[in-house]
Design a protein around this motif. Structure first.
Motif, PDB file in Angstrom:
ATOM      1  N   ILE A 414       0.867  -1.183   0.000  1.00 47.03           N
ATOM      2  CA  ILE A 414       0.000   0.000   0.000  1.00 47.03           C
ATOM      3  C   ILE A 414       0.899   1.225   0.000  1.00 47.03           C
ATOM      4  O   ILE A 414       1.810   1.332   0.834  1.00 47.03           O
ATOM      5  CB  ILE A 414      -0.932   0.023   1.225  1.00 47.03           C
ATOM      6  CG1 ILE A 414      -1.836  -1.210   1.256  1.00 47.03           C
ATOM      7  CG2 ILE A 414      -1.785   1.291   1.228  1.00 47.03           C
ATOM      8  CD1 ILE A 414      -2.696  -1.317   2.514  1.00 47.03           C
ATOM      9  N   LEU A 415       0.658   2.132  -0.930  1.00 50.01           N
ATOM     10  CA  LEU A 415       1.399   3.390  -1.016  1.00 50.01           C
ATOM     11  C   LEU A 415       0.435   4.517  -0.696  1.00 50.01           C
ATOM     12  O   LEU A 415      -0.613   4.644  -1.335  1.00 50.01           O
ATOM     13  CB  LEU A 415       1.990   3.574  -2.412  1.00 50.01           C
ATOM     14  CG  LEU A 415       2.814   4.841  -2.663  1.00 50.01           C
ATOM     15  CD1 LEU A 415       4.096   4.816  -1.828  1.00 50.01           C
ATOM     16  CD2 LEU A 415       3.157   4.988  -4.148  1.00 50.01           C
ATOM     17  N   ILE A 416       0.787   5.331   0.313  1.00 51.31           N
ATOM     18  CA  ILE A 416      -0.093   6.406   0.767  1.00 51.31           C
ATOM     19  C   ILE A 416       0.619   7.743   0.568  1.00 51.31           C
ATOM     20  O   ILE A 416       1.796   7.889   0.924  1.00 51.31           O
ATOM     21  CB  ILE A 416      -0.449   6.246   2.260  1.00 51.31           C
ATOM     22  CG1 ILE A 416      -1.072   4.872   2.527  1.00 51.31           C
ATOM     23  CG2 ILE A 416      -1.401   7.351   2.704  1.00 51.31           C
ATOM     24  CD1 ILE A 416      -1.328   4.599   4.010  1.00 51.31           C
ATOM     25  N   GLY A 417      -0.104   8.715   0.031  1.00 52.95           N
ATOM     26  CA  GLY A 417       0.485  10.033  -0.115  1.00 52.95           C
ATOM     27  C   GLY A 417      -0.535  11.055  -0.569  1.00 52.95           C
ATOM     28  O   GLY A 417      -1.575  10.708  -1.138  1.00 52.95           O
ATOM     29  N   MET A 418      -0.230  12.316  -0.314  1.00 49.80           N
ATOM     30  CA  MET A 418      -1.064  13.403  -0.808  1.00 49.80           C
ATOM     31  C   MET A 418      -0.914  13.542  -2.319  1.00 49.80           C
ATOM     32  O   MET A 418       0.076  13.102  -2.905  1.00 49.80           O
ATOM     33  CB  MET A 418      -0.659  14.708  -0.120  1.00 49.80           C
ATOM     34  CG  MET A 418      -1.077  14.799   1.334  1.00 49.80           C
ATOM     35  SD  MET A 418      -2.857  15.024   1.522  1.00 49.80           S
ATOM     36  CE  MET A 418      -3.045  16.740   1.022  1.00 49.80           C
ATOM     37  N   HIS A 419      -1.887  14.199  -2.923  1.00 40.07           N
ATOM     38  CA  HIS A 419      -1.827  14.481  -4.358  1.00 40.07           C
ATOM     39  C   HIS A 419      -0.505  15.169  -4.695  1.00 40.07           C
ATOM     40  O   HIS A 419      -0.118  16.156  -4.074  1.00 40.07           O
ATOM     41  CB  HIS A 419      -2.990  15.386  -4.752  1.00 40.07           C
ATOM     42  CG  HIS A 419      -2.999  15.755  -6.205  1.00 40.07           C
ATOM     43  ND1 HIS A 419      -3.633  14.997  -7.157  1.00 40.07           N
ATOM     44  CD2 HIS A 419      -2.435  16.807  -6.869  1.00 40.07           C
ATOM     45  CE1 HIS A 419      -3.475  15.571  -8.338  1.00 40.07           C
ATOM     46  NE2 HIS A 419      -2.744  16.667  -8.193  1.00 40.07           N
ATOM     47  N   GLY A 420       0.206  14.623  -5.674  1.00 36.95           N
ATOM     48  CA  GLY A 420       1.490  15.174  -6.085  1.00 36.95           C
ATOM     49  C   GLY A 420       2.210  14.213  -7.006  1.00 36.95           C
ATOM     50  O   GLY A 420       1.865  13.025  -7.090  1.00 36.95           O
ATOM     51  N   ALA A 421       3.222  14.719  -7.687  1.00 33.49           N
ATOM     52  CA  ALA A 421       3.909  13.943  -8.720  1.00 33.49           C
ATOM     53  C   ALA A 421       4.535  12.667  -8.176  1.00 33.49           C
ATOM     54  O   ALA A 421       4.719  11.693  -8.914  1.00 33.49           O
ATOM     55  CB  ALA A 421       4.969  14.799  -9.402  1.00 33.49           C
ATOM     56  N   GLY A 422       4.871  12.639  -6.876  1.00 30.46           N
ATOM     57  CA  GLY A 422       5.464  11.440  -6.305  1.00 30.46           C
ATOM     58  C   GLY A 422       4.566  10.225  -6.392  1.00 30.46           C
ATOM     59  O   GLY A 422       5.050   9.082  -6.363  1.00 30.46           O
ATOM     60  N   LEU A 423       3.261  10.439  -6.523  1.00 34.04           N
ATOM     61  CA  LEU A 423       2.342   9.310  -6.638  1.00 34.04           C
ATOM     62  C   LEU A 423       2.512   8.571  -7.960  1.00 34.04           C
ATOM     63  O   LEU A 423       1.962   7.479  -8.137  1.00 34.04           O
ATOM     64  CB  LEU A 423       0.893   9.778  -6.474  1.00 34.04           C
ATOM     65  CG  LEU A 423       0.516  10.362  -5.110  1.00 34.04           C
ATOM     66  CD1 LEU A 423      -0.984  10.603  -5.031  1.00 34.04           C
ATOM     67  CD2 LEU A 423       0.960   9.452  -3.971  1.00 34.04           C
ATOM     68  N   THR A 424       3.273   9.142  -8.884  1.00 33.27           N
ATOM     69  CA  THR A 424       3.590   8.440 -10.135  1.00 33.27           C
ATOM     70  C   THR A 424       4.314   7.133  -9.843  1.00 33.27           C
ATOM     71  O   THR A 424       4.345   6.225 -10.688  1.00 33.27           O
ATOM     72  CB  THR A 424       4.443   9.341 -11.046  1.00 33.27           C
ATOM     73  OG1 THR A 424       3.796  10.609 -11.182  1.00 33.27           O
ATOM     74  CG2 THR A 424       4.615   8.737 -12.429  1.00 33.27           C
ATOM     75  N   HIS A 425       4.877   7.002  -8.660  1.00 31.41           N
ATOM     76  CA  HIS A 425       5.498   5.742  -8.252  1.00 31.41           C
ATOM     77  C   HIS A 425       4.530   4.569  -8.326  1.00 31.41           C
ATOM     78  O   HIS A 425       4.962   3.411  -8.358  1.00 31.41           O
ATOM     79  CB  HIS A 425       6.050   5.864  -6.832  1.00 31.41           C
ATOM     80  CG  HIS A 425       7.483   6.320  -6.789  1.00 31.41           C
ATOM     81  ND1 HIS A 425       8.538   5.460  -6.920  1.00 31.41           N
ATOM     82  CD2 HIS A 425       8.018   7.553  -6.642  1.00 31.41           C
ATOM     83  CE1 HIS A 425       9.673   6.128  -6.838  1.00 31.41           C
ATOM     84  NE2 HIS A 425       9.391   7.415  -6.677  1.00 31.41           N
ATOM     85  N   LEU A 426       3.235   4.839  -8.358  1.00 28.76           N
ATOM     86  CA  LEU A 426       2.268   3.746  -8.462  1.00 28.76           C
ATOM     87  C   LEU A 426       2.547   2.855  -9.668  1.00 28.76           C
ATOM     88  O   LEU A 426       2.161   1.680  -9.691  1.00 28.76           O
ATOM     89  CB  LEU A 426       0.839   4.290  -8.521  1.00 28.76           C
ATOM     90  CG  LEU A 426       0.371   5.007  -9.801  1.00 28.76           C
ATOM     91  CD1 LEU A 426      -0.217   4.055 -10.836  1.00 28.76           C
ATOM     92  CD2 LEU A 426      -0.650   6.082  -9.467  1.00 28.76           C
ATOM     93  N   LEU A 427       3.216   3.410 -10.689  1.00 26.09           N
ATOM     94  CA  LEU A 427       3.557   2.610 -11.869  1.00 26.09           C
ATOM     95  C   LEU A 427       4.413   1.409 -11.505  1.00 26.09           C
ATOM     96  O   LEU A 427       4.412   0.399 -12.224  1.00 26.09           O
ATOM     97  CB  LEU A 427       4.310   3.474 -12.890  1.00 26.09           C
ATOM     98  CG  LEU A 427       3.522   4.561 -13.614  1.00 26.09           C
ATOM     99  CD1 LEU A 427       4.469   5.471 -14.379  1.00 26.09           C
ATOM    100  CD2 LEU A 427       2.483   3.946 -14.543  1.00 26.09           C
TER     101      LEU A 427
END
Length: 524
Positions: A414-427
């Motif tokens: 599970i990856l948790i984070g606020m809206h932001g470019a770092g969420l691109t890690h979901l790839l």
């Protein structure tokens, strides 16, 4: 495509193959397979059966398979790299469930590659092996050519540095010795809305050289390595820079007419004069073993390229990643999963199997930026750390190398984070993982859509009365804006959403059983 056009394309591809084919003696000494995950390598070999036939018999037998990527016309749905998942209702979007699946496949999967291949059309035809050539897809979104000259002698005279400019070349500064169909070329100029939508701003300056390029005496520099010229979106924003990397990967398939398609002995040339620098620069190592060039490395010269590719662009109309239209009810693009596996494999990012007592590995991305900080972060994480089913880590990715970031992401459930470019890690999350976008800051589709494309589960905050902004937010250009403030969240609701994500993760068909590993291994 007309019969004449098809014949022209066949002739062009035959000439390209003859020019690139090594001799039999060379083949015996240079037969090396590209560095690909096993599931990818099988499909690569099935694409090039003559190469597969040169392998030792036991290796050929071991890799015997009808597996294909999905862009091939003879590829059955069962043999594709992956089939989209479309459990959602198609009513109101298309007339049937089959049409829903097919629409997604051609919008966002290997079907998009098939469309590009079908669209490849000769723009400048060679007569002889030493001639130039140019072929492109519709709207000049992807092009490739041979023996082309680009005149960059005017670049040093410019007062400003080049980035996103559409006037880098003047008429006659892109040259080839071939039969140019200017009417056909001009008909593909409709998408010149910005520099990142089309190669039209550059190709409208194409002209014919009366003599073969490499024999003309006009080359100040000859680049022998296959060269990918890239117009990139951004360098410090992960979301936008990975639009560049993803389209470069997709272009490898459009350019896959020769076994060298996945080789790394290629040159990357970025179409700007700014020095290339990015926290994600190591990603280029997945594509090329050579240092990245910019126009500053070749400016002031007439540069001749033996083989050049103008790859798919990051902001194409109805393109991939940034402007992908996604039909409702579908997810799981095989092309996006293949990209994820390719990057992780090429960059040698380690995978750690779960330990004997299978706790869910939760990674919380802590922001160190001015805005979108979580003001009660410690309170939220405290209740997760008290749960014996969770293994929690709080990280700030901006303080780590990109490889270290990927290693954490790849081994998170599970990856948790606020809206932001770092969420691109979901790839780069495992197939069974979940992204919890803590709050989307009134931009609801960005990472939700990217999660759908990658095929990982997605949850976000839904109870607006249980999230507490610090203030209304102040956009730098004026006005209230949800992205420009900080937040507190209700701890109980936070725990409920994490539990919801945990349920989805454990229910996934690919969720691994716990093992007692002695070493790291590759999951592909």
């Amino acid at each position: 495509m007309s019969l004449v056009m098809m014949l022209q394309l066949l002739i062009l591809n035959a000439l390209l193959a003859l020019q690139l084919r090594p001799s039999l003696a060379e083949t015996k000494h240079t037969l090396t397979l590209p560095n690909l995950p096993t599931d990818h390598l099988i499909r690569y070999l099935n694409t090039f059966p003559k190469l597969k036939g040169q392998l030792p018999l036991n290796a050929t037998t071991r890799l015997e398979s009808r597996a294909c990527w999905g862009h091939e016309h003879n590829c059955s749905p069962e043999a594709r790299f992956q089939t989209p998942n479309c459990p959602g209702d198609h009513t109101g979007w298309v007339q049937s469930k089959e049409a829903q699946v097919q629409t997604f496949y051609y919008q966002a999967d290997f079907g998009y590659i098939q469309q590009q291949l079908d669209e490849l059309t000769p723009q400048c035809m060679p007569k002889y092996l030493t001639d130039s050539s140019l072929e492109c897809t519709r709207y000049l979104r992807f092009c490739r050519g041979r023996n082309l000259l680009i005149d960059l002698r005017d670049v040093p005279k410019r007062k400003e540095r080049i980035r996103y400019h559409m006037d880098v070349l003047k008429p006659g500064q892109l040259l080839g010795h071939c039969e140019l169909n200017r009417t056909r070329l001009n008909a593909e100029m409709d998408h010149i809305g910005s520099a990142l939508q089309s190669w039209g701003p550059e190709l409208r300056n194409f002209d014919v050289l009366p003599h073969p390029v490499l024999e003309s005496g006009a080359c100040d520099l000859v680049v022998n390595a296959p060269t990918f010229i890239m117009k990139i979106d951004a360098t410090y924003n992960m979301y936008h820079h990975f639009c560049d990397f993803f389209n470069l990967y997709a272009s490898l398939f459009v350019n896959q007419s020769h076994p060298a398609a996945f080789n790394t002995d290629v040159q990357i040339l970025i179409w700007e004069t700014y020095p290339y620098d990015s926290p994600f620069r190591d990603t280029f190592k997945a594509f090329s073993q050579r240092p990245v060039w910019t126009l500053s490395d070749v400016q002031g010269k007439r540069v001749c390229f033996r083989n050049v590719v103008l790859p798919l662009l990051p902001r194409m109309i109805f393109g991939l990643f940034y402007n992908t239209p996604i039909i409702q009810g579908c997810s799981n693009s095989g092309l996006f999963r293949a990209f994820s596996e390719f990057i992780l494999h090429r960059l040698q990012i380690p995978y750690q199997p779960p330990l004997a007592k299978r706790k869910l590995r939760i990674t919380y991305l802590s922001r160190r930026t001015k805005y979108r900080q979580v003001l009660n972060e410690a309170e939220l994480l405290a209740q997760l750390e008290d749960n014996e089913d969770y293994q929690v880590q709080r990280v700030s990715y901006e303080r780590l190398s990109f490889s270290d970031q990927l290693a954490i992401t790849r081994n998170s459930d599970i990856l948790i984070g606020m809206h932001g470019a770092g969420l691109t890690h979901l790839l780069f999350l495992p197939n069974w993982a979940c992204l919890f976008e803590l709050y989307n800051c009134e931009d609801p589709n960005c990472y939700k859509d990217l999660a759908r494309l990658r095929g990982v589960h997605y949850v976000t905050w839904e109870q607006t009365d249980l999230v507490y902004p610090q203030d209304e937010g102040h956009h730098p250009e004026g006005g209230a804006h949800a992205k420009f403030t900080n937040y507190r969240f209700d701890a109980q609701e936070f725990g409920r959403l994490v539990a919801q994500a945990a349920t989805e993760v454990r229910a996934h068909k690919d969720f691994p059983q716990a093992t007692t590993p002695t070493s790291q291994h590759d999951e592909f």
